[in-house]
Design an enzyme around this catalytic site. Structure first.
Site, PDB file in Angstrom:
ATOM      1  N   CYS A  28       0.790  -1.233   0.000  1.00 24.76           N
ATOM      2  CA  CYS A  28       0.000   0.000   0.000  1.00 24.76           C
ATOM      3  C   CYS A  28       0.824   1.286   0.000  1.00 24.76           C
ATOM      4  O   CYS A  28       0.261   2.377  -0.074  1.00 24.76           O
ATOM      5  CB  CYS A  28      -0.946  -0.014   1.195  1.00 24.76           C
ATOM      6  SG  CYS A  28      -1.824  -1.559   1.327  1.00 24.76           S
ATOM      7  N   HIS A  52      -3.385   8.010   5.804  1.00 21.19           N
ATOM      8  CA  HIS A  52      -3.601   6.752   5.067  1.00 21.19           C
ATOM      9  C   HIS A  52      -5.005   6.234   5.393  1.00 21.19           C
ATOM     10  O   HIS A  52      -5.736   5.840   4.487  1.00 21.19           O
ATOM     11  CB  HIS A  52      -2.522   5.748   5.473  1.00 21.19           C
ATOM     12  CG  HIS A  52      -2.501   4.511   4.642  1.00 21.19           C
ATOM     13  ND1 HIS A  52      -2.316   4.525   3.281  1.00 21.19           N
ATOM     14  CD2 HIS A  52      -2.638   3.194   4.972  1.00 21.19           C
ATOM     15  CE1 HIS A  52      -2.336   3.288   2.813  1.00 21.19           C
ATOM     16  NE2 HIS A  52      -2.539   2.465   3.819  1.00 21.19           N
ATOM     17  N   HIS A  75      -9.778   1.901  -0.872  1.00 17.70           N
ATOM     18  CA  HIS A  75      -8.331   1.696  -0.714  1.00 17.70           C
ATOM     19  C   HIS A  75      -7.798   1.161  -2.047  1.00 17.70           C
ATOM     20  O   HIS A  75      -8.031  -0.001  -2.389  1.00 17.70           O
ATOM     21  CB  HIS A  75      -8.054   0.733   0.431  1.00 17.70           C
ATOM     22  CG  HIS A  75      -6.598   0.644   0.787  1.00 17.70           C
ATOM     23  ND1 HIS A  75      -5.600   1.260   0.049  1.00 17.70           N
ATOM     24  CD2 HIS A  75      -5.962   0.011   1.814  1.00 17.70           C
ATOM     25  CE1 HIS A  75      -4.431   1.008   0.593  1.00 17.70           C
ATOM     26  NE2 HIS A  75      -4.628   0.259   1.670  1.00 17.70           N
TER      27      HIS A  75
END
Lengths: 325, 384
Positions: free
Chosen positions: B153, B280, B313
């Site tokens: 990520c 995030h 995401h």
């Protein structure tokens, strides 16, 4: 000056630099089921590696074969570079390069979903099949807190990975960086190769399809402090060859490959040692290790050259030049 | 890693659940933003590849992830004002983050292969030409280095950081950098098996958050040295990256190495002077607890925004998608509502934006945390 301070390797010759120097690779037949029946291909095969005792058995059990090879190579390189042990690991970076990643393990994760449906998804297989799981496992094993990155750019993986680590040191973000680059011969790869023209004795300097897949990992420790070999140039996009007299290339017996290297080098001899470690898309890592050993022993500056795979009409080139410190 | 370097962002391209392109994405700065729609097949914010995205490319069967990268790149190139001549004559690098863009999880081969058939291996062979960074460089006819980073990520943020290094070291003149991601069913099932997926849109930092919602997308930035004649949209001020070395899939709960990465990106600057932080904020239990707690303790007065309620995401693209949103926020002097957040988790004690926030933001941080314990931070600012 940034250079190579330590190294390690796992390949079909065995585990450790000494086995590479001994140069007795194990090439084994592998039976592959295809639509045309069972076919046999040859591969350069790594034996099961011995992991450092510090890796707990439950952790080792969840690691991919590629992770194990990479970790074993890193362990040798770290012991070689830091015989008194690692000190400040917050100033140590880790760059992992792989063209395919842990393919067999990733496929094991997928297969269970295809066969059993969503319920077959395994959390442990998923975690271990994430591409940066190799970096994660190595960073955890050695408490490496500097930047940790995983580079996957097919044939440009090896030198891109070295460049990323080199730039961390140049920028002052770390004092040292461990680079480990490798791939495994997966079932997918064996299946694909079984459909290709028959492999024959590997000859990387012949422009026919003689590729025999190899596997393994090379680890290099980059540092400003006490390098044994200097990185004189590291170009990840090169328009022309460097001004040296000795060239090691990642030619591995693919069709028309050797001719492309000699053409790009303007007629210079394009040496390749793929017969030692096998056909690897990240073969430039092995050539870098072999170039380092050669420079250490005879002091002659040596370039490692990587051309792009032939998927377009362009020859994208990269090179690394190693010289005495 | 590059800090306070003289690098400019001159072009932006974005595809996500927040919109197709910068213009559509600007609706985030209005009060009545429509909620993203979950795919009927899986609770994922999926994007349909439009036929016109294939215009001008020779590849007859491009991966969806590569079309995302190409479409966002074309938008960024157009905004930067890079001409065909520029693309031909300058050394234009491509540095991307992706997961699917460097894997061979495409069901076309792997489904029959894994269910007892003996498929033609040609889809597997196309893996050699589908690496997203190399594919994009070839599709645009570029001449420069190409690199794909796959750090889960944080990949998108790391790709931008590596690209900045290339420019500082004069390895190229311009870089198209960022990330692109496609969500294949097996990726969703993988996250679901770890009990990380929400059945609905995510609620980052919220007391009742129920996990992440995966999303597809791409974010591409044109990054170059400030001395070029092109008009800067934002400045690249710094990048920091550190590893927890803690756990394969969970962050270090102390957030210590996130903090080190933040300070590395800031250089001599102080986080208290940063205009805002784009967190995030995946809406998972562990991420939000570690990141949110660190932010509350170390940047208690800094405005925090969480944007995954719009985009989902986007995994390896997330750092890049959020870098684009950060630049847009700096330019607009506005932050969107952190969609999905309603009530602060008392264990975190952090409240991201709940209404459009206005301010003369000069600088911002964009944070990314990933599987494997990676922490990557971009420090961006308005043009001087």
């Amino acid at each position: 000056m940034i250079g190579l301070r330590g190294w390690g390797q796992v390949s079909a010759t065995g585990q450790g630099i000494a086995t590479l120097v001994e140069a007795k690779p194990v090439i084994t037949p592998r039976a592959v089921k295809t639509a045309f029946g069972e076919r046999e291909i040859l591969t350069y095969t790594c034996a099961e590696v011995t992991l450092p005792a510090s890796v707990p058995e439950p952790v080792a059990r969840r690691m991919s074969r590629l992770s194990k090879m990479a970790l074993a190579a890193v362990d040798e390189a770290i012991r070689d570079a830091f015989p008194s042990g690692l000190e400040d690991t917050s100033r140590l970076g880790l760059a992992v390069g792989t063209a395919f990643g842990a393919f067999d393990l990733a496929n094991a994760f997928q297969k269970r979903i295809y066969v059993e449906g969503a319920i077959g998804a395994s959390p442990s297989l998923f975690a271990a099949s994430v591409q940066n799981s190799i970096a994660s496992q190595i960073s955890a094993a050695y408490k490496i807190h500097g930047p940790c990155t995983t580079v996957m750019t097919m044939e440009h993986t090896a030198l891109n990975t070295l460049r990323a680590a080199y730039d961390w040191i140049e920028a002052g973000a770390v004092d040292h960086a461990v680079v480990v680059i490798g791939d495994e011969v997966s079932d997918y790869m064996a299946y694909t190769l079984a459909h290709q023209p028959a492999s024959r004795a590997l000859n990387p300097t012949r422009d026919e399809f003689t590729m025999i897949a190899g596997e393994g990992a090379v680890a290099l420790v980059l540092s400003r402090a006490n390098p044994r070999v200097k990185i004189a140039e590291l170009a990840i996009h090169a328009e022309k060859p460097p001004a040296v007299e000795r060239f090691f290339t990642a030619a591995c017996g693919m069709k028309n490959q050797h001719g492309r290297y000699t053409a790009w080098l303007g007629g210079h001899a394009a040496t390749s040692h793929a017969a030692l470690y096998g056909g690897l898309i990240t073969g430039a890592a092995f050539e870098t290790l072999l170039a380092a050993l050669a420079v250490r022993d005879d002091g002659q500056p040596t370039a490692v050259v990587q051309l792009s795979a032939k998927v377009s009409d362009r020859d994208e080139a990269q090179f690394l030049v190693l010289s005495p410190p | 890693l590059p800090q306070n370097s003289t690098l400019s962002i001159t072009g932006l391209g974005i595809l996500s659940g927040a919109g197709h392109g910068v213009d559509e994405t600007m609706r985030l700065f209005a009060e009545d933003v429509p909620a993203p729609i979950l795919s009927p097949a899986l609770p994922v914010i999926a994007l349909e590849a439009r036929p016109e995205w294939r215009d001008g490319i020779a590849d007859e069967d491009p991966l969806k992830v590569n079309l995302f990268a190409l479409t966002a790149a074309r938008e960024a190139i157009a905004q930067a004002g890079l001409t065909r001549d520029d693309l031909r004559t300058l050394r234009v690098g491509v540095c991307l983050g992706s997961t699917v863009g460097c894997s061979n999880f495409q069901p076309k081969f792997s489904l029959p292969y894994n269910t007892g058939e003996f498929p033609d291996p040609s889809p597997l062979l196309t893996h050699f030409k589908n690496n997203s960074a190399q594919w994009l460089s070839r599709a645009l006819g570029l001449r420069g280095p190409t690199l794909l980073v796959s750090n889960a990520c944080t990949s998108g943020a790391d790709a931008i950081g590596i690209a900045a290094n290339w420019l500082v070291r004069d390895l190229c003149d311009v870089v198209l950098c960022g990330g692109a991601e496609e969500i294949l069913p097996q990726i969703y099932y993988g996250f679901k098996s770890m009990m990380l997926c929400s059945p609905e849109l995510p609620r980052p930092f919220d007391k009742s958050r129920s996990g992440l919602t995966l999303g597809e997308g791409a974010g591409i930035l044109v990054l170059e040295k400030t001395r070029t004649p092109r008009r800067p949209l934002a400045r690249f001020l710094g990048y920091g990256a550190r590893s927890d070395a803690y756990h394969p899939t969970a962050p270090d709960p102390s957030g210590h190495w996130l903090g080190v990465a933040v300070q590395e990106a800031l250089g001599d600057d102080d986080i208290s002077r940063v205009g805002f932080v784009n967190a995030h904020a995946t809406a998972t239990e562990h991420n939000d607890l570690a990141e949110g707690t660190w932010l509350r303790e170390h940047a208690p007065h800094t405005t925090v925004v969480a944007t995954k309620g719009y985009t989902g995401h986007t995994l390896a693209a997330a750092g890049a998608v959020e870098a684009v949103l950060t630049v847009l926020s700096l330019r607009e002097g506005k932050l969107p509502v952190s969609r999905g957040f309603a009530e602060s988790d008392p264990r975190i004690g952090l409240a991201p934006t709940t209404q459009i926030a206005r301010g003369n933001f000069q600088t911002a941080l964009s944070l990314s945390l990933g599987f494997g314990g990676t922490n990557s931070v971009l420090y961006l600012g308005r043009p001087s």
